[in-house]
Design a protein around this motif. Structure first.
Motif, PDB file in Angstrom:
ATOM      1  N   ARG A   1       0.745  -0.990   0.111  1.00 44.37           N
ATOM      2  CA  ARG A   1      -0.037  -0.016  -0.035  1.00 44.37           C
ATOM      3  C   ARG A   1       0.973   1.136   0.023  1.00 44.37           C
ATOM      4  O   ARG A   1       0.681   2.046  -0.934  1.00 44.37           O
ATOM      5  CB  ARG A   1      -1.029  -0.006   1.404  1.00 44.37           C
ATOM      6  CG  ARG A   1      -1.964   1.340   1.404  1.00 44.37           C
ATOM      7  CD  ARG A   1      -2.654   1.244   2.543  1.00 44.37           C
ATOM      8  NE  ARG A   1      -1.768   1.047   4.114  1.00 44.37           N
ATOM      9  CZ  ARG A   1      -1.182   1.931   4.492  1.00 44.37           C
ATOM     10  NH1 ARG A   1      -0.943   3.077   4.022  1.00 44.37           N
ATOM     11  NH2 ARG A   1      -0.429   1.377   5.567  1.00 44.37           N
TER      12      ARG A   1
ATOM     13  N   THR B   1       2.608   1.562  -3.301  1.00 45.91           N
ATOM     14  CA  THR B   1       1.745   2.157  -4.457  1.00 45.91           C
ATOM     15  C   THR B   1       1.139   3.506  -4.398  1.00 45.91           C
ATOM     16  O   THR B   1       0.981   4.192  -5.253  1.00 45.91           O
ATOM     17  CB  THR B   1       0.497   1.014  -4.824  1.00 45.91           C
ATOM     18  OG1 THR B   1      -0.132   0.921  -3.560  1.00 45.91           O
ATOM     19  CG2 THR B   1       1.042  -0.215  -5.207  1.00 45.91           C
TER      20      THR B   1
ATOM     21  N   LYS C   1       1.923   6.251  -7.327  1.00 46.84           N
ATOM     22  CA  LYS C   1       0.772   6.884  -8.047  1.00 46.84           C
ATOM     23  C   LYS C   1       0.640   8.351  -7.712  1.00 46.84           C
ATOM     24  O   LYS C   1      -0.428   9.102  -8.403  1.00 46.84           O
ATOM     25  CB  LYS C   1      -0.641   6.171  -7.931  1.00 46.84           C
ATOM     26  CG  LYS C   1      -1.200   6.329  -6.598  1.00 46.84           C
ATOM     27  CD  LYS C   1      -2.592   5.283  -6.453  1.00 46.84           C
ATOM     28  CE  LYS C   1      -3.161   5.127  -5.285  1.00 46.84           C
ATOM     29  NZ  LYS C   1      -4.084   4.081  -5.309  1.00 46.84           N
TER      30      LYS C   1
ATOM     31  N   GLU D   1      -2.448  -3.316 -10.286  1.00 43.10           N
ATOM     32  CA  GLU D   1      -3.647  -3.222 -10.767  1.00 43.10           C
ATOM     33  C   GLU D   1      -4.492  -3.361  -9.547  1.00 43.10           C
ATOM     34  O   GLU D   1      -5.652  -2.535  -9.478  1.00 43.10           O
ATOM     35  CB  GLU D   1      -4.046  -4.569 -11.595  1.00 43.10           C
ATOM     36  CG  GLU D   1      -5.031  -4.516 -12.189  1.00 43.10           C
ATOM     37  CD  GLU D   1      -5.408  -5.950 -13.022  1.00 43.10           C
ATOM     38  OE1 GLU D   1      -6.509  -6.579 -12.969  1.00 43.10           O
ATOM     39  OE2 GLU D   1      -4.642  -6.263 -13.872  1.00 43.10           O
ATOM     40  N   TYR D   2      -4.279  -4.155  -8.595  1.00 43.84           N
ATOM     41  CA  TYR D   2      -5.153  -4.349  -7.418  1.00 43.84           C
ATOM     42  C   TYR D   2      -5.062  -2.704  -6.697  1.00 43.84           C
ATOM     43  O   TYR D   2      -6.048  -2.552  -6.127  1.00 43.84           O
ATOM     44  CB  TYR D   2      -4.260  -5.270  -6.213  1.00 43.84           C
ATOM     45  CG  TYR D   2      -5.053  -5.366  -4.994  1.00 43.84           C
ATOM     46  CD1 TYR D   2      -6.072  -6.420  -5.115  1.00 43.84           C
ATOM     47  CD2 TYR D   2      -4.635  -4.764  -3.852  1.00 43.84           C
ATOM     48  CE1 TYR D   2      -6.975  -6.486  -3.837  1.00 43.84           C
ATOM     49  CE2 TYR D   2      -5.379  -4.973  -2.863  1.00 43.84           C
ATOM     50  CZ  TYR D   2      -6.739  -5.837  -2.788  1.00 43.84           C
ATOM     51  OH  TYR D   2      -7.301  -5.959  -1.622  1.00 43.84           O
ATOM     52  N   TYR D   3      -3.930  -2.340  -6.656  1.00 37.31           N
ATOM     53  CA  TYR D   3      -3.910  -0.942  -5.820  1.00 37.31           C
ATOM     54  C   TYR D   3      -4.467   0.328  -6.589  1.00 37.31           C
ATOM     55  O   TYR D   3      -4.212   1.763  -6.437  1.00 37.31           O
ATOM     56  CB  TYR D   3      -2.636  -0.565  -5.185  1.00 37.31           C
ATOM     57  CG  TYR D   3      -2.607  -1.411  -3.928  1.00 37.31           C
ATOM     58  CD1 TYR D   3      -3.171  -0.820  -2.556  1.00 37.31           C
ATOM     59  CD2 TYR D   3      -1.968  -2.618  -3.798  1.00 37.31           C
ATOM     60  CE1 TYR D   3      -2.937  -1.557  -1.402  1.00 37.31           C
ATOM     61  CE2 TYR D   3      -1.875  -3.492  -2.867  1.00 37.31           C
ATOM     62  CZ  TYR D   3      -2.262  -2.848  -1.767  1.00 37.31           C
ATOM     63  OH  TYR D   3      -2.165  -3.693  -0.445  1.00 37.31           O
ATOM     64  N   ASP D   4      -5.106   0.095  -8.047  1.00 35.17           N
ATOM     65  CA  ASP D   4      -5.577   0.998  -8.958  1.00 35.17           C
ATOM     66  C   ASP D   4      -4.335   2.027  -9.325  1.00 35.17           C
ATOM     67  O   ASP D   4      -4.477   3.238  -9.384  1.00 35.17           O
ATOM     68  CB  ASP D   4      -6.749   1.785  -8.274  1.00 35.17           C
ATOM     69  CG  ASP D   4      -7.380   2.687  -9.286  1.00 35.17           C
ATOM     70  OD1 ASP D   4      -7.388   1.819 -10.609  1.00 35.17           O
ATOM     71  OD2 ASP D   4      -8.071   3.408  -9.191  1.00 35.17           O
TER      72      ASP D   4
ATOM     73  N   ASP E   1      -1.806   3.432 -12.253  1.00 36.92           N
ATOM     74  CA  ASP E   1      -2.008   3.655 -13.782  1.00 36.92           C
ATOM     75  C   ASP E   1      -0.539   2.996 -14.307  1.00 36.92           C
ATOM     76  O   ASP E   1       0.481   3.478 -14.315  1.00 36.92           O
ATOM     77  CB  ASP E   1      -1.968   5.135 -14.103  1.00 36.92           C
ATOM     78  CG  ASP E   1      -1.863   5.440 -15.700  1.00 36.92           C
ATOM     79  OD1 ASP E   1      -1.811   4.448 -16.412  1.00 36.92           O
ATOM     80  OD2 ASP E   1      -1.711   6.558 -15.923  1.00 36.92           O
ATOM     81  N   GLU E   2      -0.880   1.674 -14.865  1.00 42.51           N
ATOM     82  CA  GLU E   2       0.094   1.124 -15.559  1.00 42.51           C
ATOM     83  C   GLU E   2       0.703   1.494 -16.729  1.00 42.51           C
ATOM     84  O   GLU E   2       1.951   1.316 -17.144  1.00 42.51           O
ATOM     85  CB  GLU E   2      -0.261  -0.530 -15.680  1.00 42.51           C
ATOM     86  CG  GLU E   2      -0.601  -1.408 -14.389  1.00 42.51           C
ATOM     87  CD  GLU E   2      -0.925  -2.719 -15.033  1.00 42.51           C
ATOM     88  OE1 GLU E   2      -0.016  -3.456 -15.707  1.00 42.51           O
ATOM     89  OE2 GLU E   2      -1.924  -3.155 -14.716  1.00 42.51           O
TER      90      GLU E   2
END
Length: 192
Positions: free
Chosen positions: A32, A35, A39, A62-65, A67-68
């Protein structure tokens, strides 16, 4: 250049070139924090993973949203473990997790290829020390911090306090502008 931080107890912003050491228990929930760091206020970021494969890093993002489309990943495990891999513009590999020169070179290339606000996450320095030895891990960290300063980028480096002797942890601490300490209960203290 100033970068915003979204980590409890840290300054609202830090200047480019800042290295942050994330000290955590070996069982600590660092995803957490990692990420949130990646981000926030970022044009591009580079995840150096000595702990998990690129596929697992993508799942975490992806799980923590996160931007890949802004992400690049350095997978240090897949080649040595014989996993299938596909090099792309966003996923890079080195031969083994103890390939210190290869890791530093990949970070340098990322920083040279991109402009804007750039962040590096190194997960984890503890794993690098396990594979390459503590001295080489310390030297690699110093080299990476120099690159951050040269390119006005910032970085978050994971280190598990429980695994290393206190003097080794102190050696790592001395390299960083900021220390974020995550305890067993998820409490955060920060020193900048």
């Amino acid at each position: 250049m100033e970068y915003s931080l979204e980590i409890d107890g840290t300054p609202e912003t830090v200047p480019g070139g800042t290295g942050i050491l994330l000290l955590h228990p070996s069982t600590g929930e660092t995803d957490r924090m990692d990420t949130d760091f990646l981000k926030t206020d970022t044009d591009r970021f580079f995840v150096v993973s000595t702990r998990t494969t690129a596929r697992e890093v993508k799942q975490k993002l992806e799980y923590y949203d996160v931007d890949e489309s802004r992400a690049e990943i350095l997978d240090t495990l897949s080649i040595e473990r014989g996993y299938s891999r596909r090099t792309s513009d966003h996923v890079h590999y080195v031969a083994a997790p103890d390939d210190v020169d290869g890791i530093v070179e990949q970070v340098r290339r990322f920083l040279e290829r991109h402009d804007g606000k750039l962040r590096i996450s190194f997960d984890s320095v503890t794993e690098l020390a396990y594979y390459a030895g503590e001295e080489d891990a310390l030297e690699a960290t110093e080299r990476l911090l120099t690159l951050l300063a040269e390119h006005d980028a910032i970085g978050l480096f994971h280190l598990s306090e429980e695994v290393h002797d206190a003097d080794v942890v102190d050696d790592f601490r001395s390299l960083f502008d900021g220390i974020v300490d995550l305890d067993e209960d998820g409490n955060v203290t920060a020193t900048f």
